[in-house]
Design a protein around this motif. Structure first.
Motif, PDB file in Angstrom:
ATOM      1  N   ILE A  32     -18.348 101.568   4.705  1.00 17.81           N
ATOM      2  CA  ILE A  32     -19.281 101.453   5.542  1.00 17.81           C
ATOM      3  C   ILE A  32     -19.507 100.338   5.431  1.00 17.81           C
ATOM      4  O   ILE A  32     -20.423  99.336   6.562  1.00 17.81           O
ATOM      5  N   LYS A  33     -18.422  99.451   4.295  1.00 17.87           N
ATOM      6  CA  LYS A  33     -18.717  97.944   5.414  1.00 17.87           C
ATOM      7  C   LYS A  33     -18.429  97.589   6.451  1.00 17.87           C
ATOM      8  O   LYS A  33     -18.314  96.795   6.661  1.00 17.87           O
ATOM      9  N   LYS A  34     -17.019  98.542   6.865  1.00 18.20           N
ATOM     10  CA  LYS A  34     -16.603  97.441   8.203  1.00 18.20           C
ATOM     11  C   LYS A  34     -17.417  98.054   9.295  1.00 18.20           C
ATOM     12  O   LYS A  34     -17.570  97.886  10.154  1.00 18.20           O
ATOM     13  N   ASN A  35     -17.576  99.824   9.444  1.00 15.44           N
ATOM     14  CA  ASN A  35     -19.054 100.161  10.011  1.00 15.44           C
ATOM     15  C   ASN A  35     -19.892 100.137  10.417  1.00 15.44           C
ATOM     16  O   ASN A  35     -20.864 101.042  10.619  1.00 15.44           O
ATOM     17  N   LYS A  36     -20.607  99.765   8.843  1.00 18.39           N
ATOM     18  CA  LYS A  36     -22.429  99.994   8.768  1.00 18.39           C
ATOM     19  C   LYS A  36     -22.540 101.727   8.709  1.00 18.39           C
ATOM     20  O   LYS A  36     -22.173 102.578   8.148  1.00 18.39           O
ATOM     21  N   LEU A  37     -24.061 102.070   9.658  1.00 20.94           N
ATOM     22  CA  LEU A  37     -24.495 103.608   9.777  1.00 20.94           C
ATOM     23  C   LEU A  37     -23.146 104.709  10.514  1.00 20.94           C
ATOM     24  O   LEU A  37     -23.477 105.143  10.307  1.00 20.94           O
ATOM     25  N   GLY A  38     -21.978 103.576  11.115  1.00 21.71           N
ATOM     26  CA  GLY A  38     -21.324 103.920  12.329  1.00 21.71           C
ATOM     27  C   GLY A  38     -20.675 104.836  11.208  1.00 21.71           C
ATOM     28  O   GLY A  38     -19.931 106.186  11.709  1.00 21.71           O
ATOM     29  N   HIS A  39     -20.365 104.341  10.163  1.00 21.84           N
ATOM     30  CA  HIS A  39     -19.338 105.274   9.245  1.00 21.84           C
ATOM     31  C   HIS A  39     -19.944 106.867   9.541  1.00 21.84           C
ATOM     32  O   HIS A  39     -19.562 107.784   8.814  1.00 21.84           O
ATOM     33  N   PHE A  40     -21.296 107.157   8.935  1.00 22.36           N
ATOM     34  CA  PHE A  40     -21.652 108.333   8.547  1.00 22.36           C
ATOM     35  C   PHE A  40     -22.217 108.751  10.469  1.00 22.36           C
ATOM     36  O   PHE A  40     -21.988 110.147  10.589  1.00 22.36           O
ATOM     37  N   GLY A  41     -22.584 107.839  11.133  1.00 25.93           N
ATOM     38  CA  GLY A  41     -22.368 108.929  13.103  1.00 25.93           C
ATOM     39  C   GLY A  41     -21.426 109.297  12.898  1.00 25.93           C
ATOM     40  O   GLY A  41     -21.010 109.940  13.462  1.00 25.93           O
ATOM     41  N   ALA A  42     -19.546 108.852  12.406  1.00 31.73           N
ATOM     42  CA  ALA A  42     -18.346 109.700  12.371  1.00 31.73           C
ATOM     43  C   ALA A  42     -18.696 110.595  12.350  1.00 31.73           C
ATOM     44  O   ALA A  42     -17.609 111.637  12.957  1.00 31.73           O
ATOM     45  N   SER A  97      -0.352 107.514  -3.473  1.00 38.24           N
ATOM     46  CA  SER A  97      -1.001 106.229  -2.838  1.00 38.24           C
ATOM     47  C   SER A  97      -0.582 105.881  -1.061  1.00 38.24           C
ATOM     48  O   SER A  97      -1.410 105.572  -0.374  1.00 38.24           O
ATOM     49  N   MET A  98       0.006 106.593  -0.558  1.00 38.29           N
ATOM     50  CA  MET A  98       0.507 106.611   1.074  1.00 38.29           C
ATOM     51  C   MET A  98      -0.882 107.366   1.665  1.00 38.29           C
ATOM     52  O   MET A  98      -1.252 106.738   2.558  1.00 38.29           O
ATOM     53  N   LEU A  99      -1.571 108.703   0.556  1.00 38.21           N
ATOM     54  CA  LEU A  99      -2.315 109.346   0.843  1.00 38.21           C
ATOM     55  C   LEU A  99      -3.614 108.243   1.461  1.00 38.21           C
ATOM     56  O   LEU A  99      -4.756 107.753   1.831  1.00 38.21           O
ATOM     57  N   THR A 100      -3.820 107.873  -0.028  1.00 34.92           N
ATOM     58  CA  THR A 100      -4.865 106.281  -0.472  1.00 34.92           C
ATOM     59  C   THR A 100      -5.046 105.761   1.066  1.00 34.92           C
ATOM     60  O   THR A 100      -5.839 105.406   1.378  1.00 34.92           O
ATOM     61  N   MET A 101      -3.657 104.998   1.309  1.00 37.74           N
ATOM     62  CA  MET A 101      -3.391 103.647   2.199  1.00 37.74           C
ATOM     63  C   MET A 101      -4.093 104.387   3.437  1.00 37.74           C
ATOM     64  O   MET A 101      -5.223 103.994   4.163  1.00 37.74           O
ATOM     65  N   VAL A 102      -3.888 105.835   3.577  1.00 40.60           N
ATOM     66  CA  VAL A 102      -4.262 106.565   4.964  1.00 40.60           C
ATOM     67  C   VAL A 102      -5.068 106.250   5.230  1.00 40.60           C
ATOM     68  O   VAL A 102      -5.969 106.457   6.054  1.00 40.60           O
ATOM     69  N   TYR A 103      -5.992 106.700   4.246  1.00 40.69           N
ATOM     70  CA  TYR A 103      -7.627 107.463   4.642  1.00 40.69           C
ATOM     71  C   TYR A 103      -7.721 106.224   4.277  1.00 40.69           C
ATOM     72  O   TYR A 103      -9.802 106.363   5.198  1.00 40.69           O
ATOM     73  N   VAL A 104      -7.574 105.190   3.868  1.00 42.49           N
ATOM     74  CA  VAL A 104      -8.178 103.767   3.604  1.00 42.49           C
ATOM     75  C   VAL A 104      -8.445 102.624   5.458  1.00 42.49           C
ATOM     76  O   VAL A 104      -8.937 103.082   5.866  1.00 42.49           O
ATOM     77  N   ASN A 105      -7.202 102.891   5.436  1.00 46.28           N
ATOM     78  CA  ASN A 105      -6.733 102.696   6.600  1.00 46.28           C
ATOM     79  C   ASN A 105      -7.693 103.001   7.801  1.00 46.28           C
ATOM     80  O   ASN A 105      -8.612 102.877   8.828  1.00 46.28           O
ATOM     81  N   ASP A 106      -7.673 104.259   8.064  1.00 45.93           N
ATOM     82  CA  ASP A 106      -8.277 105.373   8.853  1.00 45.93           C
ATOM     83  C   ASP A 106      -9.825 104.768   8.873  1.00 45.93           C
ATOM     84  O   ASP A 106     -10.083 104.858   9.974  1.00 45.93           O
ATOM     85  N   LYS A 107      -9.996 104.691   8.024  1.00 44.94           N
ATOM     86  CA  LYS A 107     -11.977 104.219   7.796  1.00 44.94           C
ATOM     87  C   LYS A 107     -12.122 102.754   8.566  1.00 44.94           C
ATOM     88  O   LYS A 107     -12.995 102.473   9.068  1.00 44.94           O
ATOM     89  N   ILE A 108     -11.067 101.803   8.513  1.00 47.45           N
ATOM     90  CA  ILE A 108     -11.046 100.179   8.792  1.00 47.45           C
ATOM     91  C   ILE A 108     -10.608  99.930   9.749  1.00 47.45           C
ATOM     92  O   ILE A 108     -10.317  98.652   9.905  1.00 47.45           O
ATOM     93  N   ALA A 109      -9.704 101.102  10.711  1.00 49.88           N
ATOM     94  CA  ALA A 109      -8.732 100.864  11.545  1.00 49.88           C
ATOM     95  C   ALA A 109      -9.609 100.135  12.801  1.00 49.88           C
ATOM     96  O   ALA A 109     -11.081 100.254  12.894  1.00 49.88           O
ATOM     97  N   ASP A 110      -9.299  98.919  13.372  1.00 53.17           N
ATOM     98  CA  ASP A 110     -10.282  98.668  14.721  1.00 53.17           C
ATOM     99  C   ASP A 110     -10.151  99.463  15.939  1.00 53.17           C
ATOM    100  O   ASP A 110      -8.853 100.018  15.485  1.00 53.17           O
TER     101      ASP A 110
END
Length: 224
Positions: free
Chosen positions: A128-138, A211-224
């Protein structure tokens, strides 16, 4: 297999302190004490001093965890390095605590579910912080009628993470308990080999996977 040591009532609700709470307290206190010792020792070190064994171990752990986060999260690693490192250390020490006679806290689904929910909140907050409403649009991508499947996929994150960790640690705990109960006095030398696999090897693998899956899930949401 969870032993209750003390029961009390709070607001009319009966609560209790059991072996999971005690094991978590021991693990947490151990981590805090080691962190304080490392902090004190490193603050006293001069650049010209020869590193001791303890300092070498601490630096090796820090380098390993930093490299792990950098390798998966790339440019976003600096924001999550502390949390992922703390998460990894807590899980791995909890997993291998069975070697020292404790019932691993991660063999209790209440613990692993909380860890999964923390990851879920972290994923959603950063999305939500990175994509705002686009997070839900995904959730409506690539086709709008896939929304239910995408929504289930989001809520499956804490369940899959928590069940994977809980199932693997719990199965090892149960198997070792059965071996000791059924074979009794005959469990002399070979259980150490089983502990090496179920507690140490499997515990390290599960800590890394979580730990690896946590990083993958987070990175997937904030990747450019």
């Amino acid at each position: 297999m969870i032993s209750t040591f003390y029961k009390f009532k709070l607001g009319g609700v009966e609560l209790g302190i059991d072996s999971t709470h005690v094991a978590m307290l021991i693990v947490s206190v151990f981590i805090i004490i080691m962190a304080i010792i490392a902090r004190v020792k490193i603050n006293k070190v001069n650049a010209t001093d020869t590193p001791g064994t303890f300092q070498n171990i601490i630096e090796m752990i820090v380098d390993m965890l930093g490299g792990m986060v950098d390798g998966i999260m790339g440019s976003n690693a600096y924001r999550f390095k502390n949390y992922i490192s703390a998460l990894f250390i807590f899980i791995i020490i909890s997993n291998i605590s069975g070697v020292f006679g404790l019932r691993p806290p991660t063999a209790d689904y209440g613990v692993t579910l909380c860890l999964g929910l923390i990851t879920f909140v972290l994923v959603q907050f950063n999305g939500i912080k990175k994509n705002k409403l686009g997070h839900f649009g995904a959730l409506f991508q690539p086709i709008w009628f896939l929304f239910p499947i995408n929504l289930i996929g989001e809520f499956a994150v804490p369940l899959s993470l928590s069940l994977r960790l809980f199932g693997n640690v719990m199965s090892g705990t149960v198997l070792m308990g059965l071996i000791y109960d059924l074979l009794g006095p005959y469990t002399v030398a070979y259980p150490s080999l089983l502990h090496a696999y179920f507690d140490i090897f499997s515990g390290c693998i599960q800590a890394y996977v979580f730990s690896m899956l946590t990083m993958v899930y987070v990175n997937d949401k904030i990747a450019d």
